[in-house]
Design an enzyme around this catalytic site. Structure first.
Site, short mmCIF file in Angstrom:
data_model
loop_
_atom_site.label_atom_id
_atom_site.label_comp_id
_atom_site.label_asym_id
_atom_site.label_seq_id
_atom_site.Cartn_x
_atom_site.Cartn_y
_atom_site.Cartn_z
N GLN A 177 0.82 -1.22 0.00
CA GLN A 177 0.00 0.00 0.00
C GLN A 177 0.85 1.26 0.00
OE1 GLN A 177 -3.19 0.68 -0.40
NE2 GLN A 177 -2.79 2.87 -0.13
N GLU A 178 1.80 1.37 0.92
CA GLU A 178 2.54 2.62 1.09
C GLU A 178 3.38 2.97 -0.15
OE1 GLU A 178 2.41 4.69 3.95
OE2 GLU A 178 0.69 3.43 4.42
N PRO A 179 4.37 2.16 -0.52
CA PRO A 179 5.14 2.46 -1.73
C PRO A 179 4.76 1.52 -2.88
CG PRO A 179 6.49 1.12 -0.26
CD PRO A 179 5.08 1.14 0.29
#
Length: 414
Positions: free
Chosen positions: A152-154
Site C-alpha cells: 500500500q505505502e510504496p
C-alpha cells in the site's frame, strides 16, 4: 566549593556521554549552583522508567551493532537467530516472486539487514502450552502484515498490470515527484526558531538551503523530527541522516525505516510489533474505541488519522485488507472469521488505553522540598514529543541540564 575528588562535568561532555543518576547538597540560600551527582540522575532515571510496559518497550527496540548488521547476508550461517528464522520462511526467490516490480534499491539482503537491526522482530518467543511453533507463527504474521503495508505505502496500484496489485509493493523508494536536488520539501520545522529545528538540526545544500525530508523508503519516512530519531537509532547520532537523508532511499535503511517504525511505539499507540505478538492487550477503554487485536489495528497505527473511524471502510484500508488476505494465505497465516481486518468505526488510541506510554522527558514543574528554592530539578515523563526520549538512556540528565540552567552535574565516580 566542590568536594574533594569530584569535578563538575561540562554540559558538552554530558551531551556526549550516557549519563543519569543522591543529590550533592546545594548552598543553603538556594542562590548558587545546584550540584547533582551523576549517580543521582542515573538512579532517578531508572526509577522513573521501571514500569513493566516501559521495560518491555525498551527491550523490543534494542538494536544490533551496525558492524554485525553489515555482515548479514543470505545463507550466512552466522546470521542472527531472528534473521535465520526469516530466511527459513522467505528465501530470495520467494522475495523476488512477491516483489517483482520493486525498484533495485530494495533487496533481499537489505530486508535481512533491516530485520537484523531489530532482534525483537521474528525473535524466539517462549512456548505457549502445547504450541512449539509460536515463534514461527508470529514471524509469519509479521511478514504478512509488513508486506501488506509495503504493497500500500510504496506500492504500484496498477489494476491493469499482469502482476496482481498485492505483489506490486516497493515500487517507490522516493516520494513521487521528488528527487535529492529539490528544495523546500517537508522542512518547515528546520528553522532554529522552533525546538524541532534545534533538536534535529537540518542538513543544508551548498548555498545554505535546507535539504528536503520528503518520503523515502518502505515507510516513506518524512520530516526532520522523524529522520533525526531514526538516525540516532541506526547510528547513535542525529547528524548522519539529517545530513544525508538520501541514505534512507539508497541503502538497507530503506527497509530498516520500516522495521524501525514497526518496533517503536507512537504514544498513545502501541508499536505494531506489540499489537501483533500479544504484548498489547486491549483494556476496557480500547475495546470501547473498537481497538481489537487484528490486522485492522495495524492500519490504525500506521495511518489511522486518514483511513480509520469512518462509517464505511476507506479505499486505502480496503486495499490493505485485500493485500493482507493474500499475504496471509501465502505465508499460511490463519485469518479467523471474526478478526477485525479493517478500521471503519475504529476510534483513535488515547491515553486511557493499554498501550499508552509516556516516552519523552519534560521539566517537572512541581514544588519540591528536595532543594532550598523549591524547584524539583527533575524531569517527568510525558506523552508528547520533546527533544528528550525516555527510551534513550542518558536523555534524562540532558533534560534536567537543559531545563535548569544553574545545575552542575558532579562526577562522583559512578
Amino acid at each position: 566549593m566542590k568536594r574533594s575528588g569530584q569535578r563538575v562535568i561540562p554540559v558538552t561532555v554530558i551531551a556526549a556521554a550516557v549519563v543519569s543518576a543522591v543529590a550533592i547538597p546545594s548552598p543553603a540560600s538556594g542562590a548558587g549552583p545546584v550540584r547533582i551527582a551523576m549517580s543521582t540522575l542515573r538512579a532517578d532515571e531508572s526509577r522513573l522508567t521501571s514500569d513493566p510496559l516501559m521495560l518491555k518497550v525498551r527491550q523490543s527496540i534494542a538494536t544490533l551493532d551496525n558492524t554485525q548488521v553489515e555482515a548479514v547476508d543470505a545463507g550466512r550461517p552466522q546470521n542472527p537467530d531472528n534473521v535465520r528464522r526469516v530466511e527459513a520462511l522467505l528465501g530470495p526467490l520467494q522475495f523476488e516472486h512477491l516483489f517483482p516490480l520493486r525498484v533495485a534499491q530494495y533487496t533481499y539482503r537489505g530486508l535481512l539487514q533491516a530485520i537484523a537491526k531489530f532482534p525483537a522482530i521474528c525473535a524466539r518467543y517462549p512456548q505457549a502450552g502445547a504450541d512449539p511453533d509460536r515463534s514461527d507463527a508470529i514471524c509469519r504474521r509479521t511478514l504478512a502484515t509488513m508486506f501488506a503495508h509495503f504493497a500500500q505505502e510504496p506500492g504500484g496500484h496498477n489494476a491493469s498490470h499482469a502482476v496482481p496489485q498485492w505483489r506490486q509493493g516497493l515500487v517507490h523508494v522516493r516520494e513521487v515527484g521528488w528527487n535529492e536536488t529539490m528544495r523546500g520539501g517537508y522542512n518547515a520545522e528546520c528553522s532554529p526558531a522552533v525546538w524541532q529545528g534545534r533538536a534535529w538540526p537540518c542538513g543544508k545544500f551548498d548555498n545554505g538551503d535546507f535539504v528536503s525530508y520528503f518520503g523515502r523508503g518502505a515507510k516513506q519516512l518524512s520530516y526532520n523530527y522523524n529522520y533525526g530519531p531514526f538516525s540516532e537509532a541506526m547510528f547513535g547520532n542525529v547528524r548522519t541522516l539529517l545530513d544525508r537523508p538520501g541514505l534512507v532511499a539508497d541503502t538497507w535503511l530503506n527497509l530498516a525505516s520500516a522495521t524501525f517504525f514497526f518496533s517503536y511505539p507512537q504514544p498513545p499507540k502501541p508499536s505494531m510489533l506489540h499489537a501483533l505478538d500479544g504484548t498489547w492487550q486491549p483494556n476496557a477503554a480500547d475495546i470501547g474505541n473498537g481497538l481489537l487485536p487484528g490486522f485492522g489495528v495495524t492500519t490504525q497505527i500506521i495511518n489511522g488519522g486518514i483511513e480509520c473511524g469512518r462509517l464505511a471502510e476507506h479505499p486505502q484500508s480496503l486495499n490493505r485488507m485485500a493485500y493482507y488476505r493474500e499475504f496471509a494465505a501465502y505465508f499460511g497465516v490463519p485469518v479467523p472469521g471474526n478478526e477485525v481486518l479493517g478500521c471503519k468505526g475504529m476510534k483513535a488510541f488515547d491515553n486511557a488505553g493499554a498501550g499508552a506510554l509516556a516516552v519523552y522527558w519534560e521539566q517537572d514543574y512541581t514544588w519540591s522540598t528536595r532543594f532550598p528554592d523549591g524547584k524539583s530539578y527533575a524531569c517527568k515523563r510525558v506523552s508528547y514529543q520533546t527533544p528528550y526520549s525516555a527510551l534513550k538512556p542518558g536523555d534524562y540528565a540532558l533534560c534536567v541540564v537543559a531545563n535548569f540552567s544553574n545545575v552542575e552535574v558532579i562526577d562522583d565516580g559512578s
